[in-house]
Design an enzyme around this catalytic site. Structure first.
Site, PDB file in Angstrom:
ATOM      1  N   ASP A  34       0.825  -1.220   0.000  1.00  0.00           N
ATOM      2  CA  ASP A  34       0.000   0.000   0.000  1.00  0.00           C
ATOM      3  C   ASP A  34       0.858   1.268   0.000  1.00  0.00           C
ATOM      4  O   ASP A  34       0.453   2.309   0.500  1.00  0.00           O
ATOM      5  CB  ASP A  34      -1.028  -0.006   1.138  1.00  0.00           C
ATOM      6  CG  ASP A  34      -0.394  -0.284   2.487  1.00  0.00           C
ATOM      7  OD1 ASP A  34       0.854  -0.252   2.555  1.00  0.00           O
ATOM      8  OD2 ASP A  34      -1.142  -0.515   3.453  1.00  0.00           O
ATOM      9  N   HIS A 237      22.253   4.982 -19.537  1.00  0.00           N
ATOM     10  CA  HIS A 237      21.282   5.267 -18.472  1.00  0.00           C
ATOM     11  C   HIS A 237      21.487   4.345 -17.276  1.00  0.00           C
ATOM     12  O   HIS A 237      20.549   3.793 -16.718  1.00  0.00           O
ATOM     13  CB  HIS A 237      19.851   5.193 -19.014  1.00  0.00           C
ATOM     14  CG  HIS A 237      19.522   6.355 -19.908  1.00  0.00           C
ATOM     15  ND1 HIS A 237      18.428   6.406 -20.720  1.00  0.00           N
ATOM     16  CD2 HIS A 237      20.158   7.522 -20.101  1.00  0.00           C
ATOM     17  CE1 HIS A 237      18.416   7.556 -21.389  1.00  0.00           C
ATOM     18  NE2 HIS A 237      19.462   8.245 -21.029  1.00  0.00           N
ATOM     19  N   ASP A 254      25.436  12.319 -13.914  1.00  0.00           N
ATOM     20  CA  ASP A 254      24.452  12.967 -14.802  1.00  0.00           C
ATOM     21  C   ASP A 254      23.221  13.196 -13.940  1.00  0.00           C
ATOM     22  O   ASP A 254      22.584  12.240 -13.500  1.00  0.00           O
ATOM     23  CB  ASP A 254      24.149  12.041 -15.983  1.00  0.00           C
ATOM     24  CG  ASP A 254      23.215  12.694 -16.997  1.00  0.00           C
ATOM     25  OD1 ASP A 254      22.553  13.706 -16.671  1.00  0.00           O
ATOM     26  OD2 ASP A 254      23.130  12.161 -18.128  1.00  0.00           O
ATOM     27  N   ASP A 265      19.732  19.594 -15.978  1.00  0.00           N
ATOM     28  CA  ASP A 265      20.276  18.333 -16.507  1.00  0.00           C
ATOM     29  C   ASP A 265      21.732  18.587 -16.860  1.00  0.00           C
ATOM     30  O   ASP A 265      22.027  19.160 -17.912  1.00  0.00           O
ATOM     31  CB  ASP A 265      19.475  17.878 -17.729  1.00  0.00           C
ATOM     32  CG  ASP A 265      19.895  16.494 -18.203  1.00  0.00           C
ATOM     33  OD1 ASP A 265      20.729  15.856 -17.523  1.00  0.00           O
ATOM     34  OD2 ASP A 265      19.395  16.059 -19.259  1.00  0.00           O
ATOM     35  N   HIS A 344      24.024   8.549 -29.074  1.00  0.00           N
ATOM     36  CA  HIS A 344      22.842   9.339 -28.716  1.00  0.00           C
ATOM     37  C   HIS A 344      22.909  10.707 -29.386  1.00  0.00           C
ATOM     38  O   HIS A 344      23.941  11.101 -29.918  1.00  0.00           O
ATOM     39  CB  HIS A 344      22.718   9.484 -27.200  1.00  0.00           C
ATOM     40  CG  HIS A 344      23.892  10.129 -26.506  1.00  0.00           C
ATOM     41  ND1 HIS A 344      24.073  11.489 -26.453  1.00  0.00           N
ATOM     42  CD2 HIS A 344      24.943   9.580 -25.840  1.00  0.00           C
ATOM     43  CE1 HIS A 344      25.177  11.751 -25.768  1.00  0.00           C
ATOM     44  NE2 HIS A 344      25.730  10.621 -25.396  1.00  0.00           N
ATOM     45  N   HIS A 348      18.616  17.899 -26.200  1.00  0.00           N
ATOM     46  CA  HIS A 348      17.169  17.804 -26.059  1.00  0.00           C
ATOM     47  C   HIS A 348      16.687  19.089 -25.398  1.00  0.00           C
ATOM     48  O   HIS A 348      17.460  19.792 -24.752  1.00  0.00           O
ATOM     49  CB  HIS A 348      16.752  16.557 -25.276  1.00  0.00           C
ATOM     50  CG  HIS A 348      17.395  16.411 -23.920  1.00  0.00           C
ATOM     51  ND1 HIS A 348      16.982  17.118 -22.822  1.00  0.00           N
ATOM     52  CD2 HIS A 348      18.440  15.653 -23.488  1.00  0.00           C
ATOM     53  CE1 HIS A 348      17.714  16.777 -21.769  1.00  0.00           C
ATOM     54  NE2 HIS A 348      18.634  15.895 -22.145  1.00  0.00           N
ATOM     55  N   HIS A 355      13.370  15.773 -20.609  1.00  0.00           N
ATOM     56  CA  HIS A 355      13.278  15.811 -22.077  1.00  0.00           C
ATOM     57  C   HIS A 355      12.004  16.600 -22.344  1.00  0.00           C
ATOM     58  O   HIS A 355      10.908  16.050 -22.380  1.00  0.00           O
ATOM     59  CB  HIS A 355      13.202  14.408 -22.677  1.00  0.00           C
ATOM     60  CG  HIS A 355      14.477  13.633 -22.476  1.00  0.00           C
ATOM     61  ND1 HIS A 355      14.600  12.299 -22.748  1.00  0.00           N
ATOM     62  CD2 HIS A 355      15.696  14.020 -22.035  1.00  0.00           C
ATOM     63  CE1 HIS A 355      15.838  11.898 -22.470  1.00  0.00           C
ATOM     64  NE2 HIS A 355      16.517  12.930 -22.039  1.00  0.00           N
ATOM     65  N   GLU A 378      25.329  17.925 -24.974  1.00  0.00           N
ATOM     66  CA  GLU A 378      25.912  16.851 -24.184  1.00  0.00           C
ATOM     67  C   GLU A 378      26.534  15.742 -25.036  1.00  0.00           C
ATOM     68  O   GLU A 378      26.078  14.605 -25.029  1.00  0.00           O
ATOM     69  CB  GLU A 378      24.851  16.238 -23.273  1.00  0.00           C
ATOM     70  CG  GLU A 378      23.537  15.909 -23.974  1.00  0.00           C
ATOM     71  CD  GLU A 378      22.572  15.137 -23.065  1.00  0.00           C
ATOM     72  OE1 GLU A 378      23.045  14.229 -22.367  1.00  0.00           O
ATOM     73  OE2 GLU A 378      21.385  15.445 -23.074  1.00  0.00           O
ATOM     74  N   TYR A 382      32.023   6.784 -25.613  1.00  0.00           N
ATOM     75  CA  TYR A 382      31.844   5.611 -24.744  1.00  0.00           C
ATOM     76  C   TYR A 382      32.652   4.466 -25.348  1.00  0.00           C
ATOM     77  O   TYR A 382      32.233   3.880 -26.345  1.00  0.00           O
ATOM     78  CB  TYR A 382      30.353   5.273 -24.641  1.00  0.00           C
ATOM     79  CG  TYR A 382      29.550   6.516 -24.297  1.00  0.00           C
ATOM     80  CD1 TYR A 382      29.452   6.960 -22.982  1.00  0.00           C
ATOM     81  CD2 TYR A 382      28.954   7.282 -25.307  1.00  0.00           C
ATOM     82  CE1 TYR A 382      28.760   8.121 -22.668  1.00  0.00           C
ATOM     83  CE2 TYR A 382      28.260   8.444 -25.001  1.00  0.00           C
ATOM     84  CZ  TYR A 382      28.168   8.856 -23.687  1.00  0.00           C
ATOM     85  OH  TYR A 382      27.496  10.015 -23.388  1.00  0.00           O
ATOM     86  N   ARG A 400      30.987  11.979 -20.723  1.00  0.00           N
ATOM     87  CA  ARG A 400      29.965  12.879 -21.256  1.00  0.00           C
ATOM     88  C   ARG A 400      30.089  14.189 -20.501  1.00  0.00           C
ATOM     89  O   ARG A 400      30.362  14.185 -19.293  1.00  0.00           O
ATOM     90  CB  ARG A 400      28.573  12.271 -21.081  1.00  0.00           C
ATOM     91  CG  ARG A 400      27.423  13.181 -21.510  1.00  0.00           C
ATOM     92  CD  ARG A 400      26.114  12.421 -21.721  1.00  0.00           C
ATOM     93  NE  ARG A 400      25.534  11.879 -20.507  1.00  0.00           N
ATOM     94  CZ  ARG A 400      25.557  10.600 -20.162  1.00  0.00           C
ATOM     95  NH1 ARG A 400      26.137   9.710 -20.952  1.00  0.00           N
ATOM     96  NH2 ARG A 400      25.004  10.186 -19.031  1.00  0.00           N
ATOM     97  N   GLU A 402      27.848  17.768 -20.141  1.00  0.00           N
ATOM     98  CA  GLU A 402      26.519  18.283 -20.508  1.00  0.00           C
ATOM     99  C   GLU A 402      26.259  19.620 -19.830  1.00  0.00           C
ATOM    100  O   GLU A 402      26.397  19.743 -18.611  1.00  0.00           O
ATOM    101  CB  GLU A 402      25.451  17.274 -20.072  1.00  0.00           C
ATOM    102  CG  GLU A 402      24.024  17.764 -20.260  1.00  0.00           C
ATOM    103  CD  GLU A 402      22.997  16.703 -19.899  1.00  0.00           C
ATOM    104  OE1 GLU A 402      23.312  15.816 -19.084  1.00  0.00           O
ATOM    105  OE2 GLU A 402      21.884  16.767 -20.442  1.00  0.00           O
TER     106      GLU A 402
END
Ligand code: CA
Length: 433
Positions: A34, A237, A254, A265, A344, A348, A355, A378, A382, A400, A402
């Site tokens: 619950d 991710h 990130d 972001d 990628h 964005h 996003h 960004e 990799y 990365r 960004e």
């Protein structure tokens, strides 16, 4: 006029007279047993109403004497004791500017009357099955009454593209909120960099970062933090955040705090022991230069995708310098040989959603940047150990960088530009907190 009322007025001008638009709040989601997930309002619903509770429906009726109608959960004394008070019908009028408000349980009965003067109905079909059933019934009853002279609903349209177009251009107040979210995120990142040392877990770095967000007044994050050490930085991710950070690892964070629903972001990648290896630095310098090239492209009138293309060109030249790719930059870009290492997009939209709402391409054409748009830049590389042709010394390096860029009338403003990203600045901060 208050910001939320201005947004409704602007949207109603776009929708046109003789129309009615229905927006539905977010709903609660069960986590387990619950226990529910923490509730966070749907971004478009918040954008138009400022109302933060679930089980609410807003109806906008341009040109009508009561253009803004809210259906909300009624005040409930027993509920107030357990989980705190709700705005209720009185609050919807007094605090949220509704011209009329009713308990959500009366939606079915009142909907046909509220829509009776509309010939165009805006409703996002396919997203809210329960409300959709009521809307369908109201449509059917209007159709049935048409032979007796009732004006029929002639068109049913999706209101979200209209709301998205408004959300894409940020007001001064929205930019201030975003800047605050970004500044808090910067403070968190600097705190996490200072606290990072080999031997700690990824989630400990995450906890330092987010403790700072909470301390500075951000109630929650815009998305789950990615804290990826070593080879995990090659997983875009990665959110497990459970591994031990080893000496010699890079740590990729990130992350973004929210401030009044607007989320930052930002990504920074830094050496956990405070010193880049030669190999890490070689890759970092390429991503850093690619990001600078992307940011430099941002100004009004340029195509959204040209930001990506500017960054991509530098990344591909770098991959050739690293002897991972062969041939000319043009031929590699044409054949997309960079995909195993950069899979990628570069940007964005950013706003209420990480996003954010807004189209990137329409009718085959890339969206042209306008003042008030906010986008991330960004790029990353990799170099997973199992990716093709990655030399041993570079295997497992994922980087990365960004930042969040506001398009201004004269060009751009890097809203996160004060958060350290130059390699020498990172080395000076890491482990010193
Ligand atoms: Ca990000």
């Amino acid at each position: 006029m208050p910001e939320f009322a201005q947004r409704r007025a602007r949207l109603m001008r776009l929708l046109g007279r003789d129309s009615a638009a229905i927006f539905v709040s977010g709903g609660e989601a069960n986590r387990n047993g619950d226990v529910d997930h923490p509730f966070r309002q749907d971004s478009t619903f918040y954008y138009l109403t400022g109302f933060e509770e679930p089980e609410a429906v807003a109806i906008l009726r341009p040109g009508h004497a009561e253009p803004f109608v809210l259906f909300v959960r009624p005040f409930d004394a027993a509920q107030a004791i357990w989980v705190g008070p709700r705005a209720g019908v009185e609050g919807a009028v007094a605090d949220f500017g509704a011209d009329a408000a009713y308990p959500i349980g009366e939606l079915e009965q009142r909907l046909p009357g509220l829509l009776s003067s509309a010939s165009t109905l805006y409703f996002p079909f396919g997203a809210h099955p329960e409300t959709e059933a009521l809307v369908s019934r109201a449509l059917a009853s209007r159709r049935a009454a048409a032979p007796r002279g009732m004006r029929p609903i002639e068109a049913v349209r999706d209101p979200l593209p209209f709301a998205d177009a408004l959300r894409l251009i940020k007001s001064a107040a929205e930019v201030r909120d975003l800047q605050r979210a970004i500044d808090i995120t910067g403070a968190g990142l600097v705190a996490a960099m200072g606290a990072t040392h080999p031997g700690m877990h990824e989630y400990e770095a995450e906890a330092v970062l987010e403790a700072e967000y909470r301390r500075l007044g951000s109630p929650r994050n815009g998305f789950p933090t990615i804290a990826a050490a070593g080879v995990h930085s090659c997983t875009l991710h990665y959110t497990a955040n459970r591994a031990v950070i080893e000496d010699g690892d890079l740590l990729l964070l990130d992350t973004g705090a929210e401030w009044d629903y607007y989320g930052a972001d930002v990504t920074r990648t830094f050496p956990a022991n405070g010193r880049f290896t030669r190999a890490q630095r070689d890759v970092y310098d390429i991503v850093f230069a690619a990001q600078a090239a992307g940011i430099a492209r941002v100004r009004p009138g340029v195509e959204f995708h040209s930001v990506h293309n500017a960054a991509l060109r530098v990344l591909v030249e770098g991959l050739i310098d690293l002897r991972i790719l062969r041939g000319t930059p043009e031929s590699n870009i044409e054949r997309e040989t960079y995909r195993p290492y950069f899979m990628h997009g570069t940007s964005h939209w950013l706003g209420l959603d990480v996003h954010d709402a807004g189209v990137y391409r329409a009718n085959g054409r890339s969206t042209r940047l306008q003042p008030g748009m906010v986008l991330t830049v960004e790029p990353g590389l990799y170099l997973a150990p199992d990716a093709p042709r990655v030399p041993k010394r570079l295997q497992g390096i994922g980087i990365r960088i960004e930042d969040d860029i506001l398009v201004t009338p004269s060009g751009r403003r890097n809203l996160s530009g004060r958060i350290p990203s130059r390699p020498e600045d990172l080395e000076a901060i890491v482990g010193q907190g």
